[in-house]
Design an enzyme around this catalytic site. Structure first.
Site, PDB file in Angstrom:
ATOM      1  N   CYS A   1       0.850  -1.189   0.000  1.00 56.04           N
ATOM      2  CA  CYS A   1       0.000   0.000   0.000  1.00 56.04           C
ATOM      3  C   CYS A   1       0.889   1.245   0.000  1.00 56.04           C
ATOM      4  O   CYS A   1       1.992   1.244   0.543  1.00 56.04           O
ATOM      5  CB  CYS A   1      -0.909   0.012   1.224  1.00 56.04           C
ATOM      6  SG  CYS A   1      -2.061   1.421   1.216  1.00 56.04           S
TER       7      CYS A   1
ATOM      8  N   ARG B   1       2.935   4.777   6.359  1.00 60.83           N
ATOM      9  CA  ARG B   1       3.339   4.061   7.578  1.00 60.83           C
ATOM     10  C   ARG B   1       3.791   2.627   7.324  1.00 60.83           C
ATOM     11  O   ARG B   1       4.062   1.881   8.260  1.00 60.83           O
ATOM     12  CB  ARG B   1       2.177   4.075   8.586  1.00 60.83           C
ATOM     13  CG  ARG B   1       1.773   5.479   9.026  1.00 60.83           C
ATOM     14  CD  ARG B   1       0.389   5.486   9.661  1.00 60.83           C
ATOM     15  NE  ARG B   1      -0.662   5.115   8.711  1.00 60.83           N
ATOM     16  CZ  ARG B   1      -1.952   5.030   9.018  1.00 60.83           C
ATOM     17  NH1 ARG B   1      -2.348   5.288  10.253  1.00 60.83           N
ATOM     18  NH2 ARG B   1      -2.844   4.709   8.099  1.00 60.83           N
TER      19      ARG B   1
ATOM     20  N   CYS C   1      -6.321   0.031   6.597  1.00 59.91           N
ATOM     21  CA  CYS C   1      -6.073   0.598   5.263  1.00 59.91           C
ATOM     22  C   CYS C   1      -7.245   1.494   4.815  1.00 59.91           C
ATOM     23  O   CYS C   1      -8.395   1.040   4.733  1.00 59.91           O
ATOM     24  CB  CYS C   1      -5.868  -0.533   4.260  1.00 59.91           C
ATOM     25  SG  CYS C   1      -5.451   0.064   2.606  1.00 59.91           S
TER      26      CYS C   1
ATOM     27  N   HIS D   1      -2.312  -3.902   4.914  1.00 58.40           N
ATOM     28  CA  HIS D   1      -2.172  -3.506   6.326  1.00 58.40           C
ATOM     29  C   HIS D   1      -3.538  -3.225   6.924  1.00 58.40           C
ATOM     30  O   HIS D   1      -4.426  -2.698   6.242  1.00 58.40           O
ATOM     31  CB  HIS D   1      -1.261  -2.282   6.461  1.00 58.40           C
ATOM     32  CG  HIS D   1      -1.828  -1.026   5.855  1.00 58.40           C
ATOM     33  ND1 HIS D   1      -2.419  -0.043   6.600  1.00 58.40           N
ATOM     34  CD2 HIS D   1      -1.919  -0.631   4.568  1.00 58.40           C
ATOM     35  CE1 HIS D   1      -2.830   0.930   5.798  1.00 58.40           C
ATOM     36  NE2 HIS D   1      -2.545   0.596   4.557  1.00 58.40           N
TER      37      HIS D   1
ATOM     38  N   ASP E   1       0.428   3.745   1.669  1.00 53.11           N
ATOM     39  CA  ASP E   1       0.374   4.334   3.014  1.00 53.11           C
ATOM     40  C   ASP E   1       1.780   4.615   3.554  1.00 53.11           C
ATOM     41  O   ASP E   1       2.642   3.728   3.546  1.00 53.11           O
ATOM     42  CB  ASP E   1      -0.369   3.360   3.952  1.00 53.11           C
ATOM     43  CG  ASP E   1      -0.747   4.001   5.268  1.00 53.11           C
ATOM     44  OD1 ASP E   1       0.181   4.458   5.995  1.00 53.11           O
ATOM     45  OD2 ASP E   1      -1.946   4.064   5.592  1.00 53.11           O
TER      46      ASP E   1
HETATM   47 CO    CO Z   1      -3.496   1.256   2.867  1.00 49.61          CO
END
Ligand code: CO
Length: 215
Positions: free
Chosen positions: A44, A48, A103, A100, A46
């Site tokens: 992803c 993090r 998400c 994750h 993302d």
């Molecule tokens: Co995500």
């Protein structure tokens, strides 16, 4: 321009370079000779979930493709180009789809809010939601449904990789390529192996199996 967070990033880079060279003067010289990463990471976007940090790996070890909700969309030329290059040129041994919990892309797929352009991307996750609606509706909380859809979405992307001619040809050629599905926990940093790995012995639905010759 005043000193901003942006400038700090460039300062951090200088520190990082100095640190690397202090430890090994030939570090960049060696790395610039070429890459032979054993892993393709589809994760992803993302911020993090950084592939190298969470797996304790270094530059040169993981070839990375990231998008919203770690999707393998069969019309996505970007993903397909990365996949083709990783499998056929870099000859990676493992492809890891890493989702994750928490998400935002998966969460959006469970809601009806219109988000503009991204609706089109999220629609791919909605298809996974729809396919698994019976299992998900048996769960007794929104949190459990959300967590489970994150897992089911990763599983679906692993299967979508297996549907590609790129992966099927690699399996036909007996390269030893394996595909895996993981989910990372934002709240504890732990990676859960979903144990949905596939290799050349995997049984693929006849509908998606392509007639290919060994090359
Ligand atoms: Co995500």
């Amino acid at each position: 321009m005043k000193n901003t967070y942006y400038h700090q990033l460039l300062e951090n880079n200088k520190d990082w370079v100095k640190n690397k060279i202090d430890k090994d003067p030939t570090y960049f010289e060696e790395l610039s000779k070429g890459q032979k990463p054993p892993v393709l990471w589809i994760g992803c976007a993302d911020s993090r979930v950084p592939a190298n940090q969470i797996t304790g790996t270094l530059p040169g070890e993981i070839f990375v493709h990231r998008n919203i909700a770690n999707m393998v969309v069969h019309t996505d030329m970007n993903m397909l180009s990365v996949l083709d290059y990783a499998v056929n040129h870099l000859k990676v041994k493992h492809i890891i789809v890493c989702g994750h919990y928490g998400c935002g892309g998966v969460e959006a797929a469970m809601q009806n809010k219109s988000l503009g352009l991204i609706n089109k991307w999220i629609r791919n996750i909605k298809e996974v939601y729809k396919e698994n609606i019976t299992e998900l509706n048996k769960l007794d909380s929104d949190k459990k449904r959300f967590d489970r859809l994150v897992e089911l979405n990763v599983k679906a992307q692993v299967y979508d990789l297996a549907k590609t001619s790129i992966v099927q040809q690699s399996w036909k050629n007996e390269t030893g390529l394996e595909i895996h599905g993981w989910v990372y926990g934002l709240n504890d940093g732990i990676i859960k192996d979903l144990k949905v790995s596939m290799d050349s012995t995997a049984h693929l639905d006849d509908i998606f199996t392509l007639d290919l010759e060994k090359k």
